[in-house]
Design a protein around this motif. Structure first.
Motif, PDB file in Angstrom:
ATOM      1  N   GLU B  66       0.832  -1.207   0.000  1.00  0.00           N
ATOM      2  CA  GLU B  66       0.000   0.000   0.000  1.00  0.00           C
ATOM      3  C   GLU B  66       0.866   1.257   0.000  1.00  0.00           C
ATOM      4  N   ALA B  67       1.965   1.224   0.749  1.00  0.00           N
ATOM      5  CA  ALA B  67       2.832   2.406   0.823  1.00  0.00           C
ATOM      6  C   ALA B  67       3.500   2.666  -0.526  1.00  0.00           C
ATOM      7  N   PHE B  68       4.100   1.636  -1.113  1.00  0.00           N
ATOM      8  CA  PHE B  68       4.930   1.855  -2.304  1.00  0.00           C
ATOM      9  C   PHE B  68       4.181   1.567  -3.609  1.00  0.00           C
ATOM     10  N   GLY B  69       3.425   0.476  -3.643  1.00  0.00           N
ATOM     11  CA  GLY B  69       2.590   0.222  -4.815  1.00  0.00           C
ATOM     12  C   GLY B  69       1.571   1.338  -4.958  1.00  0.00           C
ATOM     13  N   GLY B  70       1.110   1.858  -3.829  1.00  0.00           N
ATOM     14  CA  GLY B  70       0.120   2.945  -3.826  1.00  0.00           C
ATOM     15  C   GLY B  70       0.653   4.236  -4.425  1.00  0.00           C
ATOM     16  N   LEU B  71       1.977   4.408  -4.446  1.00  0.00           N
ATOM     17  CA  LEU B  71       2.547   5.611  -5.068  1.00  0.00           C
ATOM     18  C   LEU B  71       2.233   5.652  -6.562  1.00  0.00           C
ATOM     19  N   VAL B  72       2.190   4.465  -7.165  1.00  0.00           N
ATOM     20  CA  VAL B  72       1.856   4.376  -8.598  1.00  0.00           C
ATOM     21  C   VAL B  72       0.334   4.395  -8.767  1.00  0.00           C
ATOM     22  N   ARG B  73      -0.325   3.510  -8.021  1.00  0.00           N
ATOM     23  CA  ARG B  73      -1.767   3.278  -8.192  1.00  0.00           C
ATOM     24  C   ARG B  73      -2.617   4.463  -7.750  1.00  0.00           C
ATOM     25  N   GLU B  74      -2.287   5.034  -6.611  1.00  0.00           N
ATOM     26  CA  GLU B  74      -3.134   6.091  -6.027  1.00  0.00           C
ATOM     27  C   GLU B  74      -2.608   7.496  -6.287  1.00  0.00           C
ATOM     28  N   GLU B  75      -1.280   7.627  -6.348  1.00  0.00           N
ATOM     29  CA  GLU B  75      -0.715   8.982  -6.424  1.00  0.00           C
ATOM     30  C   GLU B  75      -0.237   9.326  -7.836  1.00  0.00           C
ATOM     31  N   GLY B  76      -0.184   8.322  -8.706  1.00  0.00           N
ATOM     32  CA  GLY B  76       0.150   8.591 -10.106  1.00  0.00           C
ATOM     33  C   GLY B  76       1.620   8.815 -10.408  1.00  0.00           C
ATOM     34  N   PHE B  77       2.494   8.394  -9.514  1.00  0.00           N
ATOM     35  CA  PHE B  77       3.923   8.554  -9.806  1.00  0.00           C
ATOM     36  C   PHE B  77       4.359   7.569 -10.890  1.00  0.00           C
ATOM     37  N   ASN B  78       5.347   7.991 -11.644  1.00  0.00           N
ATOM     38  CA  ASN B  78       5.922   7.147 -12.692  1.00  0.00           C
ATOM     39  C   ASN B  78       6.833   6.079 -12.057  1.00  0.00           C
ATOM     40  N   LYS B  79       6.736   4.857 -12.557  1.00  0.00           N
ATOM     41  CA  LYS B  79       7.504   3.753 -11.952  1.00  0.00           C
ATOM     42  C   LYS B  79       9.011   3.982 -12.054  1.00  0.00           C
ATOM     43  N   ASP B  80       9.468   4.403 -13.220  1.00  0.00           N
ATOM     44  CA  ASP B  80      10.912   4.616 -13.400  1.00  0.00           C
ATOM     45  C   ASP B  80      11.422   5.723 -12.486  1.00  0.00           C
ATOM     46  N   PHE B  81      10.616   6.770 -12.375  1.00  0.00           N
ATOM     47  CA  PHE B  81      11.008   7.862 -11.477  1.00  0.00           C
ATOM     48  C   PHE B  81      11.173   7.327 -10.049  1.00  0.00           C
ATOM     49  N   LEU B  82      10.187   6.525  -9.611  1.00  0.00           N
ATOM     50  CA  LEU B  82      10.234   6.004  -8.231  1.00  0.00           C
ATOM     51  C   LEU B  82      11.444   5.102  -8.020  1.00  0.00           C
ATOM     52  N   LEU B  83      11.678   4.224  -8.972  1.00  0.00           N
ATOM     53  CA  LEU B  83      12.790   3.275  -8.812  1.00  0.00           C
ATOM     54  C   LEU B  83      14.134   4.010  -8.756  1.00  0.00           C
ATOM     55  N   ASN B  84      14.210   5.162  -9.401  1.00  0.00           N
ATOM     56  CA  ASN B  84      15.443   5.962  -9.331  1.00  0.00           C
ATOM     57  C   ASN B  84      15.489   6.847  -8.095  1.00  0.00           C
ATOM     58  N   ALA B  85      14.320   7.297  -7.671  1.00  0.00           N
ATOM     59  CA  ALA B  85      14.280   8.303  -6.605  1.00  0.00           C
ATOM     60  C   ALA B  85      14.360   7.709  -5.203  1.00  0.00           C
ATOM     61  N   ILE B  86      14.010   6.444  -5.089  1.00  0.00           N
ATOM     62  CA  ILE B  86      13.956   5.840  -3.757  1.00  0.00           C
ATOM     63  C   ILE B  86      15.174   4.946  -3.531  1.00  0.00           C
ATOM     64  N   ASP B  87      15.857   5.228  -2.443  1.00  0.00           N
ATOM     65  CA  ASP B  87      17.028   4.419  -2.079  1.00  0.00           C
ATOM     66  C   ASP B  87      16.693   3.694  -0.765  1.00  0.00           C
ATOM     67  N   VAL B  88      16.327   2.418  -0.898  1.00  0.00           N
ATOM     68  CA  VAL B  88      15.913   1.649   0.282  1.00  0.00           C
ATOM     69  C   VAL B  88      17.145   1.064   0.962  1.00  0.00           C
ATOM     70  N   ARG B  89      17.234   1.312   2.246  1.00  0.00           N
ATOM     71  CA  ARG B  89      18.355   0.753   3.009  1.00  0.00           C
ATOM     72  C   ARG B  89      17.805  -0.099   4.146  1.00  0.00           C
ATOM     73  N   SER B  90      18.216  -1.341   4.128  1.00  0.00           N
ATOM     74  CA  SER B  90      17.718  -2.274   5.148  1.00  0.00           C
ATOM     75  C   SER B  90      18.741  -3.381   5.341  1.00  0.00           C
ATOM     76  N   PRO B  91      18.867  -3.874   6.567  1.00  0.00           N
ATOM     77  CA  PRO B  91      19.739  -5.037   6.761  1.00  0.00           C
ATOM     78  C   PRO B  91      19.193  -6.251   6.021  1.00  0.00           C
ATOM     79  N   ARG B  92      17.931  -6.179   5.596  1.00  0.00           N
ATOM     80  CA  ARG B  92      17.294  -7.304   4.909  1.00  0.00           C
ATOM     81  C   ARG B  92      17.139  -6.969   3.428  1.00  0.00           C
TER      82      ARG B  92
END
Lengths: 304, 107
Positions: B66-92
């Protein structure tokens, strides 16, 4: 026949001898417990005396189902007598059944009592009350991927109950969760008193994969639960897949000796491919889930 | 360059769960609307948002989808933009993989 003779009625109240085993997965015990609950809820404007004297075993699925009805029908006036088995007595006290029956609290230190944690809610919120469980899981597994997967599957089980357990607009939407880490196994039991899987799955699948409603006509409740689990497995990697039950199933599939049992309406299904049809329905769904740590830690060793 | 950082455990909650408000207070929709969308909208072309999952002990599929898929589905963000703009950091590593999958699968 005996099962139908547990009630002694008089004008003022109903007396019920509680079964020796509180359980809804074995047919005989299920019949007896459902009889008590049925009478209690049918005559909820009367007072009831529940006699646990001869109860010497609480199976988590029976205990959670009984407790859930006490919670839902909180206005029923109850009195009673506790079990002569001190472990059962202490567990009844811990589950607040004593408080509900007007009995004094009874404490006893025993792993079977101390290690069970009880949660209740109508939303999926894991506040400070959940920390002892998380701490215990961390002690057993460390901060491994398996710890996170287990933790997330528990949260998804609760979300599943919140999102799909009850009809939209239902007034009562409470879930109850029992969780224990006993020796080398994590046990999770989650209950809702909602629409049930056999009722909802034809409509759910009709929207998802356009299975015609006529497909379900000859399917019993155990088959319907099985269909629900098959769909969850085959729907992996599809964008429309469900997100809740999948996590539970995937942990059980990945971990050797893990087991999941689903009881819903007339049906029972377990991950060991056992199906059961009961004579009396339960009004809701109980998912019981056991994951041995031995298999988890073994897999960690193998993968490192 | 100081990229904006969202520390999920500290800024939001260590055990986020569920999609919507009806599921619970720390749900995916709230995280998306309160944290992700404002940060993404104010992002300059040369910036990335660092989303740090250190300390998060529970991040179920419903929350993440809902948080991240919702950025495309609900908020209309472009997928390529999101994949470039978001830097996920996690030990997992799986958290980053799942977020990317939910963004890619959203429509």
């Amino acid at each position: 026949m005996f099962a139908r003779m547990v009630f002694i009625t008089n004008k003022a109240h109903l007396n019920a001898c509680m079964p020796s085993i509180i359980c809804v997965s074995t047919p005989h015990d299920r019949t007896r417990l459902l009889d008590v609950i049925s009478q209690m809820t049918k005559y909820r404007h009367k007072s009831h005396f529940l006699d646990f004297k001869n109860t010497d075993m609480l199976h988590p699925n029976g205990a959670i189902y009984f407790l859930h009805h006490l919670d839902k029908y909180s206005s029923i006036k109850l009195k009673g007598r506790s079990s002569s088995n001190t472990t059962v007595k202490a567990m009844l006290s811990k589950l607040n059944v004593h408080a509900r029956l007007g009995l004094p609290l009874y404490n006893k230190t025993h792993p079977m009592i101390d290690n069970w944690h009880i949660f209740k809610g109508d939303k999926a919120e894991f506040n400070e009350g959940y920390l002892p469980v998380e701490k215990k899981l961390k002690e057993c597994l460390g901060e491994t991927e398996l710890f996170f997967k287990l933790n997330e599957a528990i949260s998804e089980a609760v979300i599943n109950a919140v999102s799909h357990g009850y009809e939209h607009g239902a007034k009562y939407k409470t879930w109850i969760l029992f969780l224990a880490v006993l020796k080398d196994t994590c046990h999770v039991v989650i209950s809702d008193l909602g629409v049930t899987i056999p009722y909802s799955i034809p409509f759910t699948l009709q929207n998802k994969i356009r299975r015609p409603l006529t497909f379900w006509n000859n399917k019993g409740d155990a088959d319907r639960i099985e269909e629900a689990t098959i769909w969850r497995k085959t729907a992996t990697n599809k964008s429309y897949r469900g997100k809740g039950f999948d996590n539970i199933l995937s942990v059980c599939e990945e971990q050797k000796d893990a087991r999941i049992t689903v009881l819903s309406r007339y049906g029972g299904w377990s991950s060991q491919n056992q199906k059961q049809t009961y004579h009396e329905p339960i009004n809701g769904t109980i998912i019981t889930w056991s994951v041995p740590f031995a298999s988890l830690t073994k897999q960690v060793e193998l993968s490192t | 360059m100081n990229n904006p950082v969202i520390n999920v455990a500290n800024d939001f909650y260590p055990r986020p769960a569920g999609r919507y408000e009806k599921d619970g207070a720390y749900n995916g929709e709230r995280f998306r609307k309160q944290f992700l969308v404002p940060k993404l909208k104010s992002l300059s072309k040369s910036e990335q948002i660092i989303i740090d999952f250190q300390g998060v002990t529970m991040a179920g599929s419903s929350f993440l989808e809902e948080a991240f898929g919702g950025l495309v589905r609900e908020e209309g963000f472009n997928k390529d933009f999101l994949l470039n703009a978001i830097d996920v950091r996690s030990p997992r590593a799986i958290i980053k993989t799942r977020i990317e999958t939910y963004i890619n699968e959203a429509h």
